[in-house]
Design a protein around this motif. Structure first.
Motif, PDB file in Angstrom:
ATOM      1  N   ALA A 191      -6.435  -2.510  -1.341  1.00  0.00           N
ATOM      2  CA  ALA A 191      -6.292  -1.020  -1.886  1.00  0.00           C
ATOM      3  C   ALA A 191      -7.725  -0.209  -2.610  1.00  0.00           C
ATOM      4  O   ALA A 191      -7.028  -0.930  -4.059  1.00  0.00           O
ATOM      5  CB  ALA A 191      -5.434   0.041  -1.826  1.00  0.00           C
ATOM      6  N   ASP A 192      -7.616   0.977  -3.198  1.00  0.00           N
ATOM      7  CA  ASP A 192      -8.791   1.249  -4.366  1.00  0.00           C
ATOM      8  C   ASP A 192      -7.362   1.570  -5.193  1.00  0.00           C
ATOM      9  O   ASP A 192      -7.970   1.160  -6.727  1.00  0.00           O
ATOM     10  CB  ASP A 192      -9.387   2.707  -3.840  1.00  0.00           C
ATOM     11  CG  ASP A 192     -10.879   1.627  -2.886  1.00  0.00           C
ATOM     12  OD1 ASP A 192     -10.876   0.666  -2.804  1.00  0.00           O
ATOM     13  OD2 ASP A 192     -11.014   2.555  -2.217  1.00  0.00           O
ATOM     14  N   TRP A 193      -6.312   2.413  -4.607  1.00  0.00           N
ATOM     15  CA  TRP A 193      -5.894   2.686  -5.979  1.00  0.00           C
ATOM     16  C   TRP A 193      -5.379   1.198  -6.869  1.00  0.00           C
ATOM     17  O   TRP A 193      -4.494   2.141  -7.413  1.00  0.00           O
ATOM     18  CB  TRP A 193      -4.247   3.891  -5.124  1.00  0.00           C
ATOM     19  CG  TRP A 193      -3.441   3.116  -4.648  1.00  0.00           C
ATOM     20  CD1 TRP A 193      -3.372   2.206  -3.629  1.00  0.00           C
ATOM     21  CD2 TRP A 193      -2.336   2.412  -5.288  1.00  0.00           C
ATOM     22  NE1 TRP A 193      -2.188   1.965  -2.865  1.00  0.00           N
ATOM     23  CE2 TRP A 193      -1.379   1.972  -3.786  1.00  0.00           C
ATOM     24  CE3 TRP A 193      -1.547   1.676  -6.156  1.00  0.00           C
ATOM     25  CZ2 TRP A 193      -0.245   1.181  -3.975  1.00  0.00           C
ATOM     26  CZ3 TRP A 193      -0.479   1.098  -6.455  1.00  0.00           C
ATOM     27  CH2 TRP A 193       0.232   0.606  -5.673  1.00  0.00           C
ATOM     28  N   SER A 238       0.808  -1.350   0.050  1.00  0.00           N
ATOM     29  CA  SER A 238      -0.428   0.086   0.347  1.00  0.00           C
ATOM     30  C   SER A 238       1.243   0.437   0.022  1.00  0.00           C
ATOM     31  O   SER A 238       0.147   2.522  -0.613  1.00  0.00           O
ATOM     32  CB  SER A 238      -1.002  -0.118   0.997  1.00  0.00           C
ATOM     33  OG  SER A 238       0.246   0.002   2.423  1.00  0.00           O
ATOM     34  N   GLN A 241       1.521   5.003  -6.418  1.00  0.00           N
ATOM     35  CA  GLN A 241       1.133   3.875  -7.241  1.00  0.00           C
ATOM     36  C   GLN A 241       0.892   4.087  -8.925  1.00  0.00           C
ATOM     37  O   GLN A 241      -0.217   3.896  -9.453  1.00  0.00           O
ATOM     38  CB  GLN A 241      -0.775   5.273  -6.308  1.00  0.00           C
ATOM     39  CG  GLN A 241      -0.337   5.353  -5.165  1.00  0.00           C
ATOM     40  CD  GLN A 241      -1.922   6.039  -4.625  1.00  0.00           C
ATOM     41  OE1 GLN A 241      -2.718   6.254  -5.199  1.00  0.00           O
ATOM     42  NE2 GLN A 241      -2.138   6.402  -3.052  1.00  0.00           N
ATOM     43  N   THR A 242       1.557   4.126  -9.510  1.00  0.00           N
ATOM     44  CA  THR A 242       1.707   4.239 -10.647  1.00  0.00           C
ATOM     45  C   THR A 242       2.766   3.481 -11.071  1.00  0.00           C
ATOM     46  O   THR A 242       2.705   3.572 -11.944  1.00  0.00           O
ATOM     47  CB  THR A 242       2.529   5.863 -11.682  1.00  0.00           C
ATOM     48  OG1 THR A 242       3.496   6.128 -11.203  1.00  0.00           O
ATOM     49  CG2 THR A 242       1.382   6.962 -10.881  1.00  0.00           C
ATOM     50  N   ARG A 263      -7.431  -0.094  -9.152  1.00  0.00           N
ATOM     51  CA  ARG A 263      -7.640   1.072 -10.015  1.00  0.00           C
ATOM     52  C   ARG A 263      -5.950   0.855 -11.040  1.00  0.00           C
ATOM     53  O   ARG A 263      -6.929   0.445 -12.154  1.00  0.00           O
ATOM     54  CB  ARG A 263      -7.455   2.734  -9.550  1.00  0.00           C
ATOM     55  CG  ARG A 263      -8.077   3.563 -11.016  1.00  0.00           C
ATOM     56  CD  ARG A 263      -8.300   4.561 -10.210  1.00  0.00           C
ATOM     57  NE  ARG A 263      -6.895   5.256  -9.367  1.00  0.00           N
ATOM     58  CZ  ARG A 263      -6.950   5.163  -8.077  1.00  0.00           C
ATOM     59  NH1 ARG A 263      -7.905   5.151  -7.544  1.00  0.00           N
ATOM     60  NH2 ARG A 263      -5.794   5.388  -7.492  1.00  0.00           N
ATOM     61  N   GLU A 264      -5.356   0.744 -10.598  1.00  0.00           N
ATOM     62  CA  GLU A 264      -3.884   0.689 -12.051  1.00  0.00           C
ATOM     63  C   GLU A 264      -3.888  -0.601 -12.620  1.00  0.00           C
ATOM     64  O   GLU A 264      -3.970  -0.854 -13.369  1.00  0.00           O
ATOM     65  CB  GLU A 264      -2.587   0.529 -10.699  1.00  0.00           C
ATOM     66  CG  GLU A 264      -2.642   2.457 -10.371  1.00  0.00           C
ATOM     67  CD  GLU A 264      -2.235   3.299 -11.696  1.00  0.00           C
ATOM     68  OE1 GLU A 264      -2.022   2.968 -12.384  1.00  0.00           O
ATOM     69  OE2 GLU A 264      -2.679   4.254 -11.239  1.00  0.00           O
TER      70      GLU A 264
END
Length: 383
Positions: free
Chosen positions: A65-67, A44, A48-49, A70-71
């Motif tokens: 984790a939402d991020w 976490s 994030q990218t 999403r990725e």
């Protein structure tokens, strides 16, 4: 030569369940050409990218984790999810059978004679809610009162450790005696034991406490040591790696869910009590739990109680639902199944450890009890 595949395994490693997941993945990797990336820190905390820049072939992750979800959705990387959260739809998931965990905990207490049970849940997580729902269902079907405590999570807005512990103490103090309480994991079980100490509640005599994950160091550091449901994380890790290999080979698995059942209960002092009013039957049960692996028989149990055979057998069968002989066999076979799943001991050594002098007698008894030979059981349950 097979092409080496680059695989990321995103699992937070601070607990034994996660480390056992990795051990299961490792067992698969030893048989395949994988180069595995494991982050140094909690996944976490990663940039994030990073997935966009990572040139990998597949990923095993606990997507909580939402991020991260999403990725992953925006990438074309094959994924096997270990969380079961559903944040990344349409992908295979390998997850603990949380309903089986809840059922196991409830039946464990019922077999010990408890008429009142409780559950400490963390409603923020689906796996915790599933365990609690299954626990309550067994209670409802058995006509048993069930008290549920919904704990706050450390990341909840306005969380206060002191206030949370005070509420838990108040809840524990209001429970009837005796009550068997299952916590959704070992840390919650430890907090309950601390709350009991603070209010002068005896564990296990007044409140018997059961955790989940069998985090050995944490369980043994508690006073008394915590009984806990052991999960089969190594099998989960192996199954996840196998599913990812199939995905990378072009198979379409879709939203397949593979449920991994728990191994069983590791009994320690926090549940070392039987809530049975018949003192002789409770004493006989405790004797069987302690001595079944030492080759005892029903006559030894009867002699231990000092009561007439027919009398104690009748009372035992009425309360437990099995004869002393059947209870000895059940205790031996359950331990044998754990050894076959978790250890590499040869069959003759397992026979000796569960109280059989001759491996042939053990094999016959095991097959009669499970419907499988010891070797067949090991092959089906070990990853």
């Amino acid at each position: 030569m097979n092409e080496i595949r680059n695989v990321a395994v995103l699992v937070e490693q601070s607990n034994s369940y996660a480390r056992d997941l990795l051990a299961g993945v490792l067992r698969f990797v030893r048989q395949h050409a994988w180069s595995v990336y494991i982050p140094e820190h909690d996944p976490s905390l990663l940039n994030q990218t990073w997935i966009r820049d990572w040139n990998g072939d597949g990923m095993i992750a606990r997507v909580e984790a939402d991020w991260l979800a999403r990725e992953i959705r925006q990438s074309d990387v094959p994924l096997v999810d270990l969380s079961g959260s559903g944040r990344v739809p349409g992908v295979p998931a390998v997850i603990s059978d949380n309903r089986a965990i809840g059922e196991l905990g409830a039946r464990y207490f019922l077999e010990r004679g408890f008429k009142t049970l409780g559950f400490i849940t963390d409603p923020k997580f689906k796996w915790s809610r599933d365990r609690c729902d299954a626990f309550q269902q067994v209670c409802d079907e058995s006509g048993i009162d069930c008290h549920v405590y919904e704990s706050f999570h450390v990341f909840d807005k306005g969380y206060s450790w002191g206030q949370e512990q005070a509420k838990l103490e108040e809840w524990a103090e209001g429970l009837p005696n005796p009550t068997g309480v299952m916590a959704c994991h070992d840390i919650k079980a430890k907090k309950l034991i601390d709350a009991c100490h603070s209010r002068g509640i005896a564990v296990p005599e007044q409140i018997s406490v059961l955790g989940v994950d069998n985090e050995e160091t944490l369980c043994e550091l508690s006073n008394p040591p915590i009984s806990s449901i052991a999960q089969d994380a190594r099998t989960a890790g192996y199954q996840a790696a196998n599913a990812l290999e199939r995905l990378m080979n072009g198979e379409k698995l879709g939203p397949t869910k593979i449920f991994v059942k728990p191994l069983g209960v590791e009994t320690r002092l926090s549940t070392d009590v039987f809530a049975i009013e018949d003192a002789d039957v409770a004493s006989a049960l405790k004797y069987i739990r302690m001595q079944a692996r030492n080759g005892i028989n029903a006559a030894d149990v009867i002699a231990f109680t000092g009561k007439p055979r027919k009398q104690i057998e009748s009372r035992f069968k009425k309360i437990v639902g099995r004869t002393p002989h059947q209870e000895i066999l059940k205790t031996r076979m359950e331990f044998a199944m754990r050894l076959l799943q978790e250890s590499d001991f040869p069959i003759h050594e397992i026979a000796r450890r569960v109280g059989y002098e001759h491996v042939t007698y053990f094999a016959v008894a095991f097959k009669r009890f499970t419907g499988q030979s010891p070797s067949e059981h090991r092959e089906l349950t070990q990853p």
